[in-house]
Motif scaffolding. Structure first.
Motif, PDB file in Angstrom:
ATOM      1  N   GLU A 101      38.384  50.145  -0.083  1.00 34.88           N
ATOM      2  CA  GLU A 101      37.748  48.896  -0.478  1.00 34.88           C
ATOM      3  C   GLU A 101      37.248  49.037  -1.913  1.00 34.88           C
ATOM      4  O   GLU A 101      36.535  49.988  -2.232  1.00 34.88           O
ATOM      5  CB  GLU A 101      36.584  48.570   0.455  1.00 34.88           C
ATOM      6  CG  GLU A 101      35.924  47.237   0.160  1.00 34.88           C
ATOM      7  CD  GLU A 101      34.869  46.848   1.177  1.00 34.88           C
ATOM      8  OE1 GLU A 101      33.888  46.180   0.794  1.00 34.88           O
ATOM      9  OE2 GLU A 101      35.030  47.217   2.358  1.00 34.88           O
ATOM     10  N   GLN A 102      37.630  48.110  -2.776  1.00 34.66           N
ATOM     11  CA  GLN A 102      37.259  48.165  -4.183  1.00 34.66           C
ATOM     12  C   GLN A 102      36.277  47.044  -4.521  1.00 34.66           C
ATOM     13  O   GLN A 102      36.525  45.880  -4.214  1.00 34.66           O
ATOM     14  CB  GLN A 102      38.500  48.038  -5.067  1.00 34.66           C
ATOM     15  CG  GLN A 102      39.550  49.106  -4.811  1.00 34.66           C
ATOM     16  CD  GLN A 102      40.765  48.941  -5.692  1.00 34.66           C
ATOM     17  OE1 GLN A 102      40.657  48.857  -6.912  1.00 34.66           O
ATOM     18  NE2 GLN A 102      41.940  48.900  -5.072  1.00 34.66           N
ATOM     19  N   ASP A 103      35.160  47.418  -5.160  1.00 35.87           N
ATOM     20  CA  ASP A 103      34.186  46.452  -5.691  1.00 35.87           C
ATOM     21  C   ASP A 103      33.686  45.479  -4.619  1.00 35.87           C
ATOM     22  O   ASP A 103      33.452  44.300  -4.895  1.00 35.87           O
ATOM     23  CB  ASP A 103      34.792  45.675  -6.865  1.00 35.87           C
ATOM     24  CG  ASP A 103      35.270  46.590  -7.974  1.00 35.87           C
ATOM     25  OD1 ASP A 103      34.558  47.569  -8.276  1.00 35.87           O
ATOM     26  OD2 ASP A 103      36.359  46.338  -8.522  1.00 35.87           O
ATOM     27  N   GLY A 104      33.563  45.962  -3.392  1.00 29.60           N
ATOM     28  CA  GLY A 104      33.051  45.110  -2.327  1.00 29.60           C
ATOM     29  C   GLY A 104      33.987  44.006  -1.879  1.00 29.60           C
ATOM     30  O   GLY A 104      33.570  43.084  -1.165  1.00 29.60           O
ATOM     31  N   ASP A 105      35.266  44.087  -2.262  1.00 28.67           N
ATOM     32  CA  ASP A 105      36.237  43.051  -1.908  1.00 28.67           C
ATOM     33  C   ASP A 105      36.840  43.373  -0.543  1.00 28.67           C
ATOM     34  O   ASP A 105      37.949  43.899  -0.424  1.00 28.67           O
ATOM     35  CB  ASP A 105      37.322  42.977  -2.987  1.00 28.67           C
ATOM     36  CG  ASP A 105      38.330  41.868  -2.746  1.00 28.67           C
ATOM     37  OD1 ASP A 105      38.172  41.123  -1.757  1.00 28.67           O
ATOM     38  OD2 ASP A 105      39.292  41.755  -3.538  1.00 28.67           O
ATOM     39  N   ALA A 106      36.095  43.044   0.502  1.00 31.35           N
ATOM     40  CA  ALA A 106      36.531  43.367   1.861  1.00 31.35           C
ATOM     41  C   ALA A 106      37.773  42.587   2.266  1.00 31.35           C
ATOM     42  O   ALA A 106      38.632  43.107   2.989  1.00 31.35           O
ATOM     43  CB  ALA A 106      35.398  43.097   2.847  1.00 31.35           C
ATOM     44  N   ALA A 107      37.901  41.349   1.809  1.00 31.58           N
ATOM     45  CA  ALA A 107      39.051  40.528   2.208  1.00 31.58           C
ATOM     46  C   ALA A 107      40.360  41.154   1.729  1.00 31.58           C
ATOM     47  O   ALA A 107      41.347  41.225   2.482  1.00 31.58           O
ATOM     48  CB  ALA A 107      38.898  39.112   1.659  1.00 31.58           C
ATOM     49  N   SER A 108      40.390  41.627   0.482  1.00 32.12           N
ATOM     50  CA  SER A 108      41.599  42.272  -0.025  1.00 32.12           C
ATOM     51  C   SER A 108      41.850  43.600   0.674  1.00 32.12           C
ATOM     52  O   SER A 108      42.998  43.963   0.975  1.00 32.12           O
ATOM     53  CB  SER A 108      41.488  42.486  -1.531  1.00 32.12           C
ATOM     54  OG  SER A 108      41.489  41.258  -2.225  1.00 32.12           O
ATOM     55  N   PHE A 109      40.775  44.340   0.947  1.00 31.34           N
ATOM     56  CA  PHE A 109      40.914  45.615   1.652  1.00 31.34           C
ATOM     57  C   PHE A 109      41.532  45.407   3.024  1.00 31.34           C
ATOM     58  O   PHE A 109      42.449  46.135   3.439  1.00 31.34           O
ATOM     59  CB  PHE A 109      39.542  46.274   1.759  1.00 31.34           C
ATOM     60  CG  PHE A 109      39.517  47.581   2.502  1.00 31.34           C
ATOM     61  CD1 PHE A 109      40.436  48.582   2.240  1.00 31.34           C
ATOM     62  CD2 PHE A 109      38.535  47.819   3.463  1.00 31.34           C
ATOM     63  CE1 PHE A 109      40.395  49.797   2.921  1.00 31.34           C
ATOM     64  CE2 PHE A 109      38.479  49.023   4.147  1.00 31.34           C
ATOM     65  CZ  PHE A 109      39.418  50.012   3.875  1.00 31.34           C
ATOM     66  N   LEU A 110      41.077  44.397   3.735  1.00 28.36           N
ATOM     67  CA  LEU A 110      41.607  44.125   5.068  1.00 28.36           C
ATOM     68  C   LEU A 110      43.065  43.689   5.034  1.00 28.36           C
ATOM     69  O   LEU A 110      43.762  43.764   6.050  1.00 28.36           O
ATOM     70  CB  LEU A 110      40.750  43.053   5.755  1.00 28.36           C
ATOM     71  CG  LEU A 110      39.391  43.553   6.260  1.00 28.36           C
ATOM     72  CD1 LEU A 110      38.427  42.394   6.461  1.00 28.36           C
ATOM     73  CD2 LEU A 110      39.567  44.336   7.558  1.00 28.36           C
ATOM     74  N   ALA A 111      43.535  43.262   3.867  1.00 31.29           N
ATOM     75  CA  ALA A 111      44.935  42.826   3.722  1.00 31.29           C
ATOM     76  C   ALA A 111      45.832  43.914   3.137  1.00 31.29           C
ATOM     77  O   ALA A 111      46.989  43.647   2.806  1.00 31.29           O
ATOM     78  CB  ALA A 111      45.001  41.578   2.841  1.00 31.29           C
ATOM     79  N   GLU A 112      45.339  45.154   3.030  1.00 35.14           N
ATOM     80  CA  GLU A 112      46.148  46.215   2.422  1.00 35.14           C
ATOM     81  C   GLU A 112      47.415  46.515   3.209  1.00 35.14           C
ATOM     82  O   GLU A 112      48.359  47.109   2.691  1.00 35.14           O
ATOM     83  CB  GLU A 112      45.328  47.496   2.273  1.00 35.14           C
ATOM     84  CG  GLU A 112      44.275  47.448   1.178  1.00 35.14           C
ATOM     85  CD  GLU A 112      44.841  47.624  -0.233  1.00 35.14           C
ATOM     86  OE1 GLU A 112      46.084  47.553  -0.396  1.00 35.14           O
ATOM     87  OE2 GLU A 112      44.050  47.832  -1.156  1.00 35.14           O
ATOM     88  N   GLY A 113      47.473  46.114   4.477  1.00 35.30           N
ATOM     89  CA  GLY A 113      48.715  46.270   5.225  1.00 35.30           C
ATOM     90  C   GLY A 113      49.875  45.544   4.579  1.00 35.30           C
ATOM     91  O   GLY A 113      51.032  45.951   4.714  1.00 35.30           O
ATOM     92  N   VAL A 114      49.582  44.476   3.865  1.00 35.97           N
ATOM     93  CA  VAL A 114      50.612  43.759   3.106  1.00 35.97           C
ATOM     94  C   VAL A 114      51.188  44.659   2.028  1.00 35.97           C
ATOM     95  O   VAL A 114      52.409  44.692   1.792  1.00 35.97           O
ATOM     96  CB  VAL A 114      50.030  42.471   2.484  1.00 35.97           C
ATOM     97  CG1 VAL A 114      51.039  41.788   1.575  1.00 35.97           C
ATOM     98  CG2 VAL A 114      49.550  41.521   3.584  1.00 35.97           C
ATOM     99  N   GLU A 115      50.310  45.399   1.354  1.00 35.18           N
ATOM    100  CA  GLU A 115      50.755  46.355   0.335  1.00 35.18           C
ATOM    101  C   GLU A 115      51.607  47.452   0.948  1.00 35.18           C
ATOM    102  O   GLU A 115      52.629  47.848   0.389  1.00 35.18           O
ATOM    103  CB  GLU A 115      49.532  46.952  -0.361  1.00 35.18           C
ATOM    104  CG  GLU A 115      49.735  48.276  -1.080  1.00 35.18           C
ATOM    105  CD  GLU A 115      50.644  48.191  -2.295  1.00 35.18           C
ATOM    106  OE1 GLU A 115      51.130  49.249  -2.738  1.00 35.18           O
ATOM    107  OE2 GLU A 115      50.886  47.077  -2.800  1.00 35.18           O
ATOM    108  N   MET A 116      51.212  47.953   2.134  1.00 32.01           N
ATOM    109  CA  MET A 116      52.012  48.985   2.790  1.00 32.01           C
ATOM    110  C   MET A 116      53.392  48.452   3.158  1.00 32.01           C
ATOM    111  O   MET A 116      54.415  49.138   2.970  1.00 32.01           O
ATOM    112  CB  MET A 116      51.300  49.521   4.031  1.00 32.01           C
ATOM    113  CG  MET A 116      52.070  50.622   4.737  1.00 32.01           C
ATOM    114  SD  MET A 116      51.226  51.304   6.190  1.00 32.01           S
ATOM    115  CE  MET A 116      50.227  52.579   5.428  1.00 32.01           C
ATOM    116  N   ASP A 117      53.456  47.222   3.676  1.00 32.65           N
ATOM    117  CA  ASP A 117      54.754  46.604   3.980  1.00 32.65           C
ATOM    118  C   ASP A 117      55.647  46.560   2.738  1.00 32.65           C
ATOM    119  O   ASP A 117      56.843  46.896   2.785  1.00 32.65           O
ATOM    120  CB  ASP A 117      54.558  45.174   4.490  1.00 32.65           C
ATOM    121  CG  ASP A 117      54.030  45.112   5.910  1.00 32.65           C
ATOM    122  OD1 ASP A 117      54.225  46.074   6.669  1.00 32.65           O
ATOM    123  OD2 ASP A 117      53.427  44.082   6.263  1.00 32.65           O
TER     124      ASP A 117
END
Length: 511
Positions: free
Chosen positions: A247-263
């Motif tokens: 999680e970067q800079d308190g951006d929980a929404a983007s962190f929770l979407a990191e599975g998109v990056e893994m895909d």
């Protein structure tokens, strides 16, 4: 309110579930080995020094394969240091982690431990400071029955029967300037090719993993894989992937979407493999070993702990990156497992890094207890429940806005169907930080007849998403029953708490 419809069709499948997808990683780093899996003198240690309390949790976690002994450590490691009488083994400086390696635990100890843990061994070789000769000697030592120098040395060291290690990594992260023995793609590709040939002359049944990019942000990503495989495509069976997320800079929404990056990362590597296959007119298929992945707050290690380690000098098994995981981390880990499973036609091996203490699902204290962290639960449930065929789902979900990935499905899921047992396993995450989610399953070719089990990992009623989640602490959080699952004349609806990961198993019949 978040809503999703998941369409499940019995005949739309991806692949059989690869059992090696549920792997873990043990490296000589920090306290993973020493005071992690091995601690002579601990109240729970057996006669060999293995912590039986940790072994019990490892069996519950359910890994099928464990990568060893590194990691960065392996690029400066002499495997011969870890065999023979312990009293005669040399003490070495480990430059990778600025520590002292006693070599009290080595190959024989790990093979004994792996049998106790009921896991397959994935052995990594040093292609940083060593090369072809040392690699083929290790295969001979481990796998040849006897009658040769290295195999007879194994027998004199107490192992009459071969270890039979069939899965090998050709080095580690050699694209990285931090790596001892860092190489260009051409240098590594040729070395990997020749090492692979020599190893398979000793044992033609082994499977080999070539080093891929250390992460997708590497400046050589893509070109590295292409060059390495252009040299070694016919000699190797897999190419590796590594990725850590935070999680970067308190951006929980983007962190929770990191599975998109893994895909996206996986899809890119598949494309590169297939481009080399087509250009080289190869008939065999190289697949992927995602042999390092996890959530890791690496800013804390880079900015604080690394300086502390250097200032303290050379020490034996210091504390390194012992992250404490939260509910948010566990939901993200669940979506990573979803990503790996839905790519199971090409990702055949995956290893969460690492097993104990070092960014791990299991923690332990020297002389003290061992316990589960939040990220233990998604891995344990998927390793146990994901069987049979991976189903190709169609998901229509409410979108959530993220700064890094745009609008992303708030509901993410993967499912498997085991025809032999008549069970459908659904693994589903609600990424929304605020909204409960209703999820309707649209089943085709299958009919749900009963709920066999339903569990959810979510924020406790009196906590928040950043609640520390070590099981031996008063604020411990684990799986609890998921009450919101209803079957009505074959129609299935789930109600999921905000910020949650769930595992549900249905009894199903052919529809």
């Amino acid at each position: 309110m978040t809503h999703a419809r998941i369409t499940v069709d019995r005949d739309f499948t991806i692949a059989e579930v690869p059992r090696r997808l549920f792997g873990q990683f043990v490296e000589h780093m920090g306290r993973c080995v020493y005071t992690g899996i091995y601690e002579p003198g601990h109240p729970a240690a057996d006669a060999r020094g293995f912590r039986t309390d940790v072994l019990e949790l490892v069996r519950e976690l359910g890994p099928t394969v464990v990568r060893y002994p590194g990691g960065n450590f392996v690029s400066g490691y002499r495997w011969e240091d870890g065999v023979g009488p312990v009293a005669d083994r040399p003490v070495r400086m480990d430059g990778a982690w600025h520590t002292i390696e006693t070599n009290a635990f080595g190959l024989h100890e790990f093979m004994d431990w792996s049998r106790e843990a009921e896991v397959e061994v994935m052995e990594a070789i040093n292609l940083g400071t060593r090369g072809v000769e040392e690699a083929r000697a290790l295969v001979e030592y481990a796998n040849h029955p006897g009658g040769t120098y290295w195999s007879d040395l194994r027998r004199r060291n107490g192992a009459e029967d071969p270890f039979g290690i069939k899965l090998w990594c050709l080095g580690n992260e050699l694209d990285g300037p931090w790596q001892i023995g860092h190489k260009t793609a051409h240098e590594y590709g040729r070395l990997a090719q020749e090492t692979a040939k020599a190893m398979k002359l000793v044992d033609p049944e082994i499977e080999l993993v070539a080093v891929g990019s250390s992460n997708r942000q590497m400046p050589t990503f893509g070109t590295w894989e292409h060059t390495v495989l252009t040299h070694a495509y016919e000699e190797v069976d897999y190419i590796s992937m590594h990725a850590y997320y935070r999680e970067q800079d308190g951006d929980a929404a983007s962190f929770l979407a990191e599975g998109v990056e893994m895909d996206t990362f996986i899809d890119g590597v598949i494309s590169t493999i297939d481009a080399v296959k087509a250009a080289g007119k190869h008939s065999k298929q190289v697949n992927i070993s995602f042999d390092e992945w996890n959530v890791w707050d690496f800013d804390r290690f880079n900015d604080v702990e690394e300086g502390e380690v250097a200032a303290a000098g050379w020490r034996e098994h210091p504390r390194l990156i012992e992250d404490t995981y939260t509910v948010t981390d566990a939901v993200v880990v669940g979506t990573f497992l979803h990503s790996l499973l839905r790519h199971g036609d090409r990702v055949k091996i995956a290893n969460q890094a690492q097993l104990v203490n070092v960014i791990a699902p299991i923690r332990s204290e020297e002389g003290g207890p061992a316990w589960r962290q939040t990220i233990f639960w998604p891995f344990a449930r998927m390793a146990r429940m994901a069987k049979g065929r991976i189903l190709r789902l169609a998901i229509s979900s409410t979108k959530g806005e993220t700064a890094r990935f745009g609008d992303v499905d708030e509901v993410d899921a993967v499912a498997t169907w085991d025809e032999s047992s008549g069970r459908l396993a659904l693994f589903v995450a609600n990424r929304s930080l605020a909204s409960e989610a209703t999820v309707d399953l649209d089943l085709h070719g299958l009919r749900a007849t009963a709920v066999r089990s339903a569990e959810v990992l979510t924020v406790p009623d009196d906590g928040d998403r950043l609640t520390a989640n070590v099981e031996h602490a008063p604020d411990a959080v684990g799986l609890r029953p998921l009450d919101g699952v209803a079957i009505d004349d074959g129609a299935v609806r789930l109600t999921l708490p905000a910020l949650s990961w769930s595992a549900v198993e249905f009894e199903v019949a052919r529809g």
